[in-house]
Design an enzyme around this catalytic site. Structure first.
Site, PDB file in Angstrom:
ATOM      1  N   TYR A  21       0.811  -1.119   0.076  1.00 26.37           N
ATOM      2  CA  TYR A  21       0.037  -0.045  -0.094  1.00 26.37           C
ATOM      3  C   TYR A  21       0.941   1.385   0.072  1.00 26.37           C
ATOM      4  O   TYR A  21       1.953   1.145  -0.336  1.00 26.37           O
ATOM      5  CB  TYR A  21      -1.229  -0.320   1.266  1.00 26.37           C
ATOM      6  N   ARG A  44      -8.497  10.003  -8.707  1.00 24.47           N
ATOM      7  CA  ARG A  44      -7.569  10.749  -7.864  1.00 24.47           C
ATOM      8  C   ARG A  44      -6.860   9.604  -7.060  1.00 24.47           C
ATOM      9  O   ARG A  44      -7.516   9.216  -5.958  1.00 24.47           O
ATOM     10  CB  ARG A  44      -8.467  11.536  -7.062  1.00 24.47           C
ATOM     11  N   LYS A  72      -5.796  -2.317  -1.392  1.00 24.33           N
ATOM     12  CA  LYS A  72      -6.951  -2.058  -0.182  1.00 24.33           C
ATOM     13  C   LYS A  72      -7.350  -3.530   0.208  1.00 24.33           C
ATOM     14  O   LYS A  72      -7.576  -3.950   1.447  1.00 24.33           O
ATOM     15  CB  LYS A  72      -7.968  -1.307  -0.414  1.00 24.33           C
ATOM     16  N   GLU A  79     -13.457   4.150  -3.586  1.00 27.75           N
ATOM     17  CA  GLU A  79     -12.216   4.461  -3.046  1.00 27.75           C
ATOM     18  C   GLU A  79     -11.397   5.383  -4.343  1.00 27.75           C
ATOM     19  O   GLU A  79     -11.564   4.846  -5.618  1.00 27.75           O
ATOM     20  CB  GLU A  79     -11.373   3.086  -3.203  1.00 27.75           C
ATOM     21  N   ASP A  80     -10.684   6.358  -3.941  1.00 30.29           N
ATOM     22  CA  ASP A  80     -10.087   7.083  -4.781  1.00 30.29           C
ATOM     23  C   ASP A  80     -10.788   7.776  -5.904  1.00 30.29           C
ATOM     24  O   ASP A  80     -10.116   7.726  -7.194  1.00 30.29           O
ATOM     25  CB  ASP A  80      -8.926   6.811  -5.189  1.00 30.29           C
ATOM     26  N   ASP A 121     -14.398   5.410   1.644  1.00 26.89           N
ATOM     27  CA  ASP A 121     -13.023   5.264   2.443  1.00 26.89           C
ATOM     28  C   ASP A 121     -12.374   6.703   2.778  1.00 26.89           C
ATOM     29  O   ASP A 121     -11.917   6.827   3.894  1.00 26.89           O
ATOM     30  CB  ASP A 121     -11.924   3.973   2.282  1.00 26.89           C
ATOM     31  N   ASP A 122     -12.057   7.470   1.571  1.00 24.06           N
ATOM     32  CA  ASP A 122     -11.507   8.523   1.634  1.00 24.06           C
ATOM     33  C   ASP A 122     -12.026   9.528   2.598  1.00 24.06           C
ATOM     34  O   ASP A 122     -11.386  10.489   3.006  1.00 24.06           O
ATOM     35  CB  ASP A 122     -11.338   9.001   0.319  1.00 24.06           C
ATOM     36  N   ASN A 169      -0.838  11.764   0.723  1.00 21.40           N
ATOM     37  CA  ASN A 169      -0.052  10.498   0.439  1.00 21.40           C
ATOM     38  C   ASN A 169       0.396  10.904  -1.126  1.00 21.40           C
ATOM     39  O   ASN A 169      -0.306  11.519  -1.676  1.00 21.40           O
ATOM     40  CB  ASN A 169      -0.846   9.241   0.349  1.00 21.40           C
TER      41      ASN A 169
HETATM   42  P1  NAD Z   1      -9.370  16.168  -2.880  1.00 19.25           P
HETATM   43  O1  NAD Z   1      -8.969  16.065  -4.076  1.00 19.25           O
HETATM   44  O2  NAD Z   1     -10.800  15.823  -2.432  1.00 19.25           O
HETATM   45  O3  NAD Z   1      -8.996  17.443  -1.843  1.00 19.25           O
HETATM   46  C1  NAD Z   1      -7.841  18.165  -2.074  1.00 19.25           C
HETATM   47  C2  NAD Z   1      -7.876  19.530  -1.489  1.00 19.25           C
HETATM   48  O4  NAD Z   1      -6.618  19.979  -1.278  1.00 19.25           O
HETATM   49  C3  NAD Z   1      -8.886  20.312  -2.437  1.00 19.25           C
HETATM   50  O5  NAD Z   1      -9.776  21.009  -1.461  1.00 19.25           O
HETATM   51  C4  NAD Z   1      -7.900  21.594  -3.008  1.00 19.25           C
HETATM   52  O6  NAD Z   1      -8.344  22.656  -3.405  1.00 19.25           O
HETATM   53  C5  NAD Z   1      -6.754  21.686  -1.908  1.00 19.25           C
HETATM   54  N1  NAD Z   1      -5.524  22.052  -2.499  1.00 19.25           N
HETATM   55  C6  NAD Z   1      -4.885  21.781  -3.393  1.00 19.25           C
HETATM   56  N2  NAD Z   1      -3.903  22.431  -3.497  1.00 19.25           N
HETATM   57  C7  NAD Z   1      -3.780  23.189  -2.485  1.00 19.25           C
HETATM   58  C8  NAD Z   1      -3.021  24.424  -1.934  1.00 19.25           C
HETATM   59  N3  NAD Z   1      -1.794  24.577  -2.922  1.00 19.25           N
HETATM   60  N4  NAD Z   1      -3.116  25.004  -0.984  1.00 19.25           N
HETATM   61  C9  NAD Z   1      -4.019  24.570  -0.257  1.00 19.25           C
HETATM   62  N5  NAD Z   1      -5.118  23.657  -0.589  1.00 19.25           N
HETATM   63  C10 NAD Z   1      -4.893  22.879  -1.844  1.00 19.25           C
HETATM   64  O7  NAD Z   1      -8.273  14.943  -2.260  1.00 19.25           O
HETATM   65  P2  NAD Z   1      -8.651  14.209  -0.614  1.00 19.25           P
HETATM   66  O8  NAD Z   1      -9.321  13.008  -1.069  1.00 19.25           O
HETATM   67  O9  NAD Z   1      -8.972  15.070   0.180  1.00 19.25           O
HETATM   68  O10 NAD Z   1      -6.959  13.922  -0.359  1.00 19.25           O
HETATM   69  C11 NAD Z   1      -6.159  14.846  -0.287  1.00 19.25           C
HETATM   70  C12 NAD Z   1      -4.834  14.080   0.301  1.00 19.25           C
HETATM   71  O11 NAD Z   1      -4.898  13.435   1.526  1.00 19.25           O
HETATM   72  C13 NAD Z   1      -4.218  13.132  -0.581  1.00 19.25           C
HETATM   73  O12 NAD Z   1      -2.881  13.375  -0.840  1.00 19.25           O
HETATM   74  C14 NAD Z   1      -4.737  11.845   0.176  1.00 19.25           C
HETATM   75  O13 NAD Z   1      -3.494  10.625  -0.093  1.00 19.25           O
HETATM   76  C15 NAD Z   1      -4.479  12.169   1.333  1.00 19.25           C
HETATM   77  N6  NAD Z   1      -5.261  11.194   2.346  1.00 19.25           N
HETATM   78  C16 NAD Z   1      -4.650  10.647   3.419  1.00 19.25           C
HETATM   79  C17 NAD Z   1      -5.251   9.863   4.296  1.00 19.25           C
HETATM   80  C18 NAD Z   1      -4.858   9.329   5.450  1.00 19.25           C
HETATM   81  O14 NAD Z   1      -3.690   9.684   5.672  1.00 19.25           O
HETATM   82  N7  NAD Z   1      -5.200   8.276   6.008  1.00 19.25           N
HETATM   83  C19 NAD Z   1      -6.572   9.364   4.002  1.00 19.25           C
HETATM   84  C20 NAD Z   1      -7.373  10.038   2.739  1.00 19.25           C
HETATM   85  C21 NAD Z   1      -6.519  10.832   1.979  1.00 19.25           C
END
Ligand code: NAD
Length: 566
Positions: A111, A164, A182, A253-254, A276-277, A418
């Site tokens: 993962y 995504r 997953k 997912e994603d 899950d996200d 991530n």
């Molecule tokens: P998403 O695309 O739904 O959201 C991303 C957000 O970041 C959007 O609101 C976007 O406007 C904002 N963004 C982009 N560039 C930016 C900047 N320069 N400044 C401020 N904000 C900015 O994606 P998501 O599903 O919310 O996932 C976001 C991140 O979180 C990914 O990297 C994902 O891998 C990570 N994530 C981690 C976990 C975990 O650690 N358990 C779980 C889910 C997602």
């Protein structure tokens, strides 16, 4: 044709032999059946394997040792991924035995972060089919395509449209690595039977030009389809799943958040499903924050919380924290939301800002004036907690973290993006810039940090702590749906499992090696909630924990006999 006459499922005696229908190389080529060199002489005779495997019968432990020897010979993480994938595709029982016995070492390979690199290279490292691909060209045929999958019972489907992938953006059909990864965690961590899992990639095209120009790309060679066609395909997919595998749980997912939120809303009450996200991330982050509050001896309602990123993860986490604050302090949801400041790519999310807001941000839009950068927001808000979910690496700079630390003795910094390259800061930076006073967690794993003779163990806010237990519980009690309440109870259950010793080391999450205990405990809490709220589809057993535990997969070779004729 089914490959076995009688599968060795949970209710059957462990000593009962499995009647195998296929023979010879068909047995060796079926990863769910294959034991490789471990087939006994009797089985070799029964199943037509004499001469097809080397003469010596090798024990399970020796097979594990051979795998590890080969695995450790590889130094490149992607090569390790390819090696483990090949094992998965050759002998699933051995794969899960090795994975479960080496979870800490191998989870980052199967993962995040390495699965991210594997998805980027998917067409180049592709070896063998796994899972199902459904494209918009398959409209009208999805139900009949599901007949091509030879398992009659499916418990969990993880589905992505590849739009995504982690923080890596649109990877089209290459995103298949995520559902596969997953589901491997579902089996290893949640004890779902491998034969009852199904990874699916909805290939709705890709807008990633690099992939479209790559001769080895494996997806449909077209840009992403429009929403009308998109939702029609997803609808057909959901209906086909319900018809072919009515008990299956669908994990979204994603997906990009413009589809993730509408799909969750559309199906959450009608179909056994969750995202899950949004929900899993919400629960794992809330659990970590409850741990942080234990360390600080404070309450969530006393915090000022900045989210850097305002997408699926941010809103999922914020909603879960709001639920926590409401329960803990009796505040209204509206009051609780005033403790949050969300920033997206345009800056602070405000009501009367320069542009229209996406629906999911509206509940968190503030009355304040618009500020377009993180530093100014930190200076104004003086946050106690900052959560990075922006997918933008290295954005929690030294200046930012030091500014936050200037106002709070023990800042809580969760850099959750991530894979590792997208993390808002590294663990080492966070500890260094706060003189070791930060309570830190990340999305991808970081090694322990040594600072001034002290060792700090950074926590990993891995969704793996939550989704296998929730999926297992909802599936085992045949819940009609998966509710936010189930994720909330999962977060609290996980938080309770963290020991004072773990918190003293600065880590707000338990050791991943406890994953089976965590999953069965969460699944028990989820079942309890389903029984109490009338959602469960089975009668309540006397001892839910035992009932769940007895139904979890263990990687052991069954004894095989040839299927009796009839
Ligand atoms: P998403 O695309 O739904 O959201 C991303 C957000 O970041 C959007 O609101 C976007 O406007 C904002 N963004 C982009 N560039 C930016 C900047 N320069 N400044 C401020 N904000 C900015 O994606 P998501 O599903 O919310 O996932 C976001 C991140 O979180 C990914 O990297 C994902 O891998 C990570 N994530 C981690 C976990 C975990 O650690 N358990 C779980 C889910 C997602």
């Amino acid at each position: 044709m089914s490959i076995v006459k009688k599968r060795r499922y949970q209710m059957e005696s462990k000593d009962e032999a499995l009647q195998v229908v296929v023979r010879g190389t068909d047995v060796l080529n079926e990863p769910l059946l294959n034991k490789g060199t471990a087939f006994s002489l009797e089985e070799r005779e029964e199943l037509g394997l004499r001469g097809l495997v080397p003469p010596r019968v090798v024990g399970f432990e020796a097979q594990v040792a051979r795998v590890l020897e080969n695995y450790h010979r590889k130094t490149d993480p992607l090569e390790k991924f390819i090696f483990l994938t090949s094992l998965h595709d050759r002998n699933e029982t051995l794969y899960y035995k090795v994975l479960m016995e080496n979870l800490m070492e191998m989870t980052p390979i199967v993962y995040t972060p390495v699965v991210g690199a594997a998805c980027q290279q998917y067409g180049h490292i592709y070896r063998k089919n796994r899972g199902m691909y459904i494209s918009h060209h398959d409209r009208g045929h999805v139900r009949e395509m599901f007949n091509n999958w030879n398992q009659e019972e499916i418990d969990i489907i993880v589905v992505s449209d590849g739009s995504r992938i982690l923080g890596l953006g649109d990877l089209g059909a290459n995103g298949m690595g995520i559902p596969i990864g997953k589901l491997a965690l579902y089996v290893a961590g949640g004890g779902i039977f491998p034969c009852k899992t199904l990874p699916i990639l909805l290939d709705t095209g890709t807008n990633n030009k690099e992939l479209l120009n790559d001769a080895l790309y494996l997806g449909v060679d077209e840009e992403r389809i429009e929403d009308d066609e998109y939702y029609a395909l997803v609808d057909e997919f959901v209906l086909a799943v319900q018809d072919r595998w009515p008990k299956a749980l669908i994990q979204w997912e994603d997906f990009t958040n413009n589809h993730a939120f509408p799909l969750l809303e559309k199906y959450r009450d009608k179909v056994l499903s969750f995202n899950d996200d949004i929900q899993g991330t919400g629960a794992v982050a809330l659990s970590g924050l409850l741990g942080a509050m234990r360390i600080k001896g404070e309450k969530l309602a006393e915090q000022r919380i900045i989210f850097y990123g305002a997408g699926s993860a941010a809103v999922g986490i914020a909603d879960m924290i709001v639920a926590g604050i409401v329960e803990e302090s009796g505040m209204s949801e509206e009051e609780a939301r005033k403790l949050f400041w969300l920033l997206d790519s345009q800056g602070l999310v405000v009501k009367n800002g320069p542009r229209a807001l996406q629906a999911h941000k509206i509940p968190y839009a503030r009355d304040d004036k618009h500020i377009d950068n993180l530093m100014e927001v930190i200076k104004t808000v003086k946050p106690t907690i900052i959560v990075g979910v922006s997918g933008q690496g290295q954005t929690f700079t030294e200046d930012i973290i030091k500014e936050m630390y200037a106002h709070v003795k023990q800042p809580v910094i969760f850099a959750l993006s991530n894979p590792t390259t997208k993390s808002e800061c590294t663990a080492e930076q966070a500890y260094q810039w706060t003189e070791g006073n930060v309570i830190f967690a990340s999305g991808s794993p970081f090694d322990p940090v040594r600072l001034d003779g002290k060792i700090y163990i950074p926590g990993q806010g891995n969704n793996m702590f939550i989704f296998p237990g929730v999926g297992l519980g909802a599936s085992i009690c045949q819940s009609r749906k998966v509710t936010d309440g189930m994720f909330y109870i999962a977060a609290k259950t996980l938080a309770h499992i963290v020991t004072d010793e773990e918190l003293a080391l600065g880590t707000v999450y338990p050791d991943l090696t406890k994953i089976r205990l965590i999953s069965v405990t969460i699944a028990t809490a989820v079942c309890r909630l389903a029984f109490d709220s009338g959602l469960a589809g089975i009668d309540e057993p006397d001892d839910i924990f035992k009932y769940v535990e007895e139904r979890m997969y263990q990687p052991e070779y069954p004894r095989y006999v040839a299927a009796e004729e009839n």
